[in-house]
Write a protein that holds these residues in place. Structure first.
Motif, PDB file in Angstrom:
ATOM      1  N   LEU A 238       8.942   3.844  14.861  1.00  0.00           N
ATOM      2  CA  LEU A 238       8.835   5.162  15.489  1.00  0.00           C
ATOM      3  C   LEU A 238       7.513   5.870  15.211  1.00  0.00           C
ATOM      4  CD1 LEU A 238      12.429   6.595  14.898  1.00  0.00           C
ATOM      5  CD2 LEU A 238      11.542   5.390  16.886  1.00  0.00           C
ATOM      6  N   THR A 239       6.897   5.615  14.036  1.00  0.00           N
ATOM      7  CA  THR A 239       5.693   6.366  13.663  1.00  0.00           C
ATOM      8  C   THR A 239       4.495   5.492  13.351  1.00  0.00           C
ATOM      9  OG1 THR A 239       6.126   6.405  11.260  1.00  0.00           O
ATOM     10  CG2 THR A 239       7.225   8.090  12.606  1.00  0.00           C
ATOM     11  N   GLY A 240       4.717   4.192  13.180  1.00  0.00           N
ATOM     12  CA  GLY A 240       3.619   3.295  12.820  1.00  0.00           C
ATOM     13  C   GLY A 240       3.309   3.295  11.341  1.00  0.00           C
ATOM     14  N   GLN A 241       4.071   4.054  10.541  1.00  0.00           N
ATOM     15  CA  GLN A 241       3.817   4.145   9.107  1.00  0.00           C
ATOM     16  C   GLN A 241       4.981   3.567   8.310  1.00  0.00           C
ATOM     17  OE1 GLN A 241       3.214   8.421   8.548  1.00  0.00           O
ATOM     18  NE2 GLN A 241       1.070   8.016   8.139  1.00  0.00           N
ATOM     19  N   SER A 242       4.661   3.058   7.131  1.00  0.00           N
ATOM     20  CA  SER A 242       5.704   2.656   6.197  1.00  0.00           C
ATOM     21  C   SER A 242       6.235   3.901   5.492  1.00  0.00           C
ATOM     22  CB  SER A 242       5.146   1.685   5.155  1.00  0.00           C
ATOM     23  OG  SER A 242       4.222   2.353   4.311  1.00  0.00           O
ATOM     24  N   THR A 243       7.324   3.744   4.762  1.00  0.00           N
ATOM     25  CA  THR A 243       7.873   4.883   4.006  1.00  0.00           C
ATOM     26  C   THR A 243       6.858   5.376   2.979  1.00  0.00           C
ATOM     27  OG1 THR A 243      10.074   3.907   4.247  1.00  0.00           O
ATOM     28  CG2 THR A 243       9.840   5.697   2.661  1.00  0.00           C
ATOM     29  N   GLN A 244       6.181   4.450   2.296  1.00  0.00           N
ATOM     30  CA  GLN A 244       5.186   4.839   1.303  1.00  0.00           C
ATOM     31  C   GLN A 244       4.066   5.655   1.937  1.00  0.00           C
ATOM     32  OE1 GLN A 244       5.238   3.686  -2.379  1.00  0.00           O
ATOM     33  NE2 GLN A 244       4.353   5.689  -2.057  1.00  0.00           N
ATOM     34  N   GLN A 245       3.591   5.216   3.093  1.00  0.00           N
ATOM     35  CA  GLN A 245       2.538   5.959   3.788  1.00  0.00           C
ATOM     36  C   GLN A 245       3.023   7.350   4.202  1.00  0.00           C
ATOM     37  OE1 GLN A 245       1.927   2.927   6.774  1.00  0.00           O
ATOM     38  NE2 GLN A 245      -0.047   2.330   5.907  1.00  0.00           N
TER      39      GLN A 245
END
Length: 301
Positions: A238-245
């Motif tokens: 959905l956002t292109g980011q990992s949880t850490q990012q």
């Protein structure tokens, strides 16, 4: 008080099949169980057992709740559930729960193939049971055909190409599962956006409650009652980011507010955000903004 029964440990697929009263598998490292054609012994119903291989369950038309791994999975007109090796499974005593197909395959089957080195691509083996894959009617036909193809290959006479074919068929099944999970993340966007909002609210509180340490992926996932891998895969879709990012982005946004609206020094801001050392905060901030915290603050004065 009656002592709890120890889980039954099945190291091989043959042991499992024998323990469930099923015929010996056609291949020692892989088996497909068609519940329409196979009768399961429920002698050990209610017992937990630990399996040393992968398990994929495909429910085609079943509606109801099945004990799977450490929890329950509510099937909605069928779906796929995945279990990695060395996980606990509780055997159901409900005859209606044995519907559709189950595929078992041992890591030794794929060990010398690219698939064996790339299993981390299939994060759904680390998902919680309530994060299983729901399938449309069209998708169920695709998955059903793949299970039938694997079963047909197992029924063939073994030759020099048998293992190559089986591994390629399993890899195709896993690739389709990745595709359908991606679709599920998108079609459930409203639900997932609500999950992201809950995560952002949690992080906002977490960055101001003076608890030591930066929020971890595991902590956030636990608060949201989802598995860490499911959360990361959903966010990436959905956002292109990992949880850490995502955590770091929210942290940087909070830091920017503190840098521009308070007189706290850099070390004080770092400690309040959960950093043990201000240098770590400086490094993360500069990596994300191309400015040091001091330079960023000066740009607003």
């Amino acid at each position: 008080m009656k002592p709890a029964q120890q889980p039954i440990i099945f190291k091989t697929i043959s042991e499992l099949m024998r323990g469930m009263g099923m015929p010996k598998p056609l291949h020692p490292l892989v088996a497909v169980v068609n519940y329409d054609a196979t009768r399961i012994s429920r002698e050990n119903a209610g017992r937990s057992f630990l399996i040393d291989f992968y398990k994929i369950s495909f429910k085609q038309n079943f509606r109801g709740q099945v004990k799977y791994g450490q929890g329950y999975y509510d099937f909605e007109e069928g779906g796929l559930a995945f279990l990695a090796p060395n996980q606990l499974v509780t055997m159901s005593g409900d005859e209606s729960s044995y519907e559709g197909y189950t595929l078992y395959f041992h890591a030794d089957l794929i060990r010398n193939y690219p698939l064996g080195k790339n299993m981390d691509r299939y994060g759904f083996f680390a998902y919680a049971v309530n994060e299983a894959l729901f399938l449309s009617e069209k998708e169920k036909k695709v998955i059903g055909t793949l299970f039938e193809s694997i079963a047909a290959e197992l029924d063939n006479n073994t030759d020099a190409f048998s293992q190559d074919v089986l591994v390629s068929q399993i890899e195709l099944l896993l690739n389709y599962s990745n595709r359908f999970y991606n679709r599920q993340f998108l079609t459930r966007k409203a639900v997932n956006n609500d999950l992201i909002s809950q995560m952002n609210s949690f992080l906002a509180i977490r960055f101001t409650d003076h608890i030591d340490g930066i929020p971890t992926v595991q902590e956030v996932a636990r608060h949201l009652n989802v598995s860490p891998r499911y959360l990361t895969d959903m966010l990436k879709t959905l956002t292109g980011q990992s949880t850490q990012q995502h955590i770091h982005d929210r942290l940087i946004e909070r830091a920017k507010v503190m840098l521009t609206t308070t007189r706290m020094n850099i070390a004080e801001i770092a400690y309040q955000l959960g950093f043990e050392h201000p240098q770590s905060f400086n490094k993360l901030f500069k990596r994300n903004t191309a400015l040091s915290p001091n330079k960023f603050r000066q740009s607003f004065n």
